[in-house]
Motif scaffolding. Structure first.
Motif, short mmCIF file in Angstrom:
data_model
loop_
_atom_site.label_atom_id
_atom_site.label_comp_id
_atom_site.label_asym_id
_atom_site.label_seq_id
_atom_site.Cartn_x
_atom_site.Cartn_y
_atom_site.Cartn_z
N UNK A 113 0.68 3.18 2.22
CA UNK A 113 0.37 4.04 3.37
C UNK A 113 -0.94 3.60 4.01
N UNK A 114 -1.91 3.24 3.17
CA UNK A 114 -3.20 2.76 3.67
C UNK A 114 -3.02 1.46 4.44
N UNK A 115 -2.21 0.55 3.90
CA UNK A 115 -1.98 -0.74 4.55
C UNK A 115 -1.29 -0.55 5.90
N UNK A 123 -8.32 -4.14 14.23
CA UNK A 123 -8.11 -5.52 14.69
C UNK A 123 -8.11 -6.47 13.50
N UNK A 124 -7.65 -7.69 13.74
CA UNK A 124 -7.50 -8.66 12.65
C UNK A 124 -8.81 -8.92 11.91
N UNK A 125 -9.92 -8.98 12.63
CA UNK A 125 -11.21 -9.26 11.99
C UNK A 125 -11.57 -8.20 10.96
N UNK A 126 -11.31 -6.93 11.30
CA UNK A 126 -11.61 -5.86 10.35
C UNK A 126 -10.62 -5.84 9.20
N UNK A 127 -9.38 -6.19 9.46
CA UNK A 127 -8.39 -6.26 8.40
C UNK A 127 -8.81 -7.27 7.34
N UNK A 128 -9.39 -8.39 7.79
CA UNK A 128 -9.87 -9.41 6.85
C UNK A 128 -11.02 -8.88 6.02
N UNK A 130 -11.55 -5.86 5.18
CA UNK A 130 -11.08 -4.83 4.25
C UNK A 130 -10.62 -5.43 2.92
N UNK A 131 -10.28 -6.72 2.95
CA UNK A 131 -9.88 -7.38 1.70
C UNK A 131 -11.05 -7.57 0.75
N UNK A 133 -14.10 -5.26 -0.25
CA UNK A 133 -14.81 -4.00 -0.11
C UNK A 133 -16.30 -4.12 -0.41
N UNK A 134 -16.72 -5.31 -0.89
CA UNK A 134 -18.15 -5.56 -1.10
C UNK A 134 -18.81 -6.13 0.15
N UNK A 135 -18.02 -6.35 1.20
CA UNK A 135 -18.59 -6.75 2.47
C UNK A 135 -19.63 -5.71 2.87
N UNK A 136 -20.88 -6.13 3.18
CA UNK A 136 -21.96 -5.17 3.44
C UNK A 136 -21.63 -4.14 4.52
N UNK A 137 -20.98 -4.60 5.59
CA UNK A 137 -20.66 -3.69 6.68
C UNK A 137 -19.63 -2.66 6.25
N UNK A 138 -18.56 -3.11 5.59
CA UNK A 138 -17.52 -2.20 5.13
C UNK A 138 -18.07 -1.24 4.08
N UNK A 139 -18.87 -1.79 3.16
CA UNK A 139 -19.45 -0.96 2.10
C UNK A 139 -20.32 0.14 2.68
N UNK A 140 -21.15 -0.21 3.65
CA UNK A 140 -22.03 0.77 4.27
C UNK A 140 -21.23 1.85 4.98
#
Length: 271
Positions: A113-115, A123-128, A130-131, A133-140
């Motif tokens: 459901x999340x996927x 957008x595609x850049x954010x989907x990448x 999300x793979x 979750x330690x990405x600083x921007x996503x984590x914040x």
């Protein structure tokens, strides 16, 4: 006298430097001074709703933590309510609210459901990103979103406020030329329903709009806002430059084709 109602944004500072660039402002941490300032404003102005800051999760505007904002919001609620005024948060951005919902599905073991949700809103850049979750921007963003949603459940807010722009998936420059895009009404309704059920508060948006001049896009987003039975919905009608918000009127104040669509929709539903 004309019967207009004001949803008043009260911002601690202006997040722009002398050259017009972004210069994020930390949330106020001196609650004694903040309370004094807020009291002086609300002794003079009596808005329909007090909005504390603008887009609390937007790092271009604010440099402080979620805890700092929550403390500021608590004080804002206390001051506004002491004067019999209603109050709401600054407006969770479209990307943040979608990320919060995505994370909620993941936390409850609903990976598919999340996927599916992510594929429809990111957008595609954010989907990448999300793979990882330690990405600083996503984590914040995840940490900030979890904290504010948890706080909004318990704070004495009168409304929960979010911001929304279409086309939601093709943001910025990517959305500027997509004039045949229409809003996914199910997504908009799902976002509003999530905020209502999760926080237990009525929902409003004091900023929603579009990235192009498509009349169909304006009609669709207005219909979605109307059907969602929002407490208030304010359309953002200003030109933000290439790939950003598009106004309903040109520089001379004349309605564009999307503005005519807005006018006709309001006439239809005002009857």
């Amino acid at each position: 006298a004309a019967g207009l109602k004001v949803l008043l944004n009260i911002n601690y500072g202006i997040p722009r430097d002398a050259a017009g660039g972004k210069d994020p402002i930390p949330f106020h941490t001196d609650m004694t001074a903040y309370s004094k300032s807020l009291n002086s404003i609300l002794d003079k102005y009596k808005p329909e709703v007090v909005v504390i800051e603008n887009e609390e999760d937007n790092p271009n505007y604010h440099a402080g933590s979620a805890d700092d904002y929550i403390n500021e919001l608590k004080t804002g609620i206390e001051v506004a309510h002491s004067k019999g005024l209603k109050v709401t948060n600054g407006g969770i951005t479209v990307r943040e609210v979608c990320l919060i919902i995505y994370d909620d599905y993941m936390q409850h073991g609903q990976q598919q459901k999340a996927k599916d949700f992510a594929q429809r809103v990111f957008p595609d850049a954010l989907l990448l990103r999300l793979n990882n979750l330690n990405n600083p921007q996503v984590k914040r963003q995840l940490e900030f979103g979890r904290k504010i949603i948890a706080a909004y459940k318990t704070l004495d807010l009168d409304y929960v406020n979010f911001h929304w722009y279409e086309p939601v998936k093709a943001r910025g420059k990517m959305g500027a030329d997509i004039n045949d895009t229409t809003i996914d009404g199910n997504i908009f309704a799902a976002v509003v329903n999530y905020l209502k059920t999760t926080t237990g508060k009525p929902v409003l948006t004091n900023e929603f709009g579009v990235f192009n001049t498509s009349p169909g896009l304006v009609k669709s987003i207005l219909k979605a806002a109307h059907d969602a039975n929002l407490s208030y919905a304010i359309f953002y009608s200003a030109d933000g430059g290439e790939g950003r918000a598009v106004a309903l009127q040109n520089a001379f104040g004349e309605l564009r084709q999307n503005g005519a669509a807005f006018r006709d929709f309001i006439k239809q539903y005002a009857q």
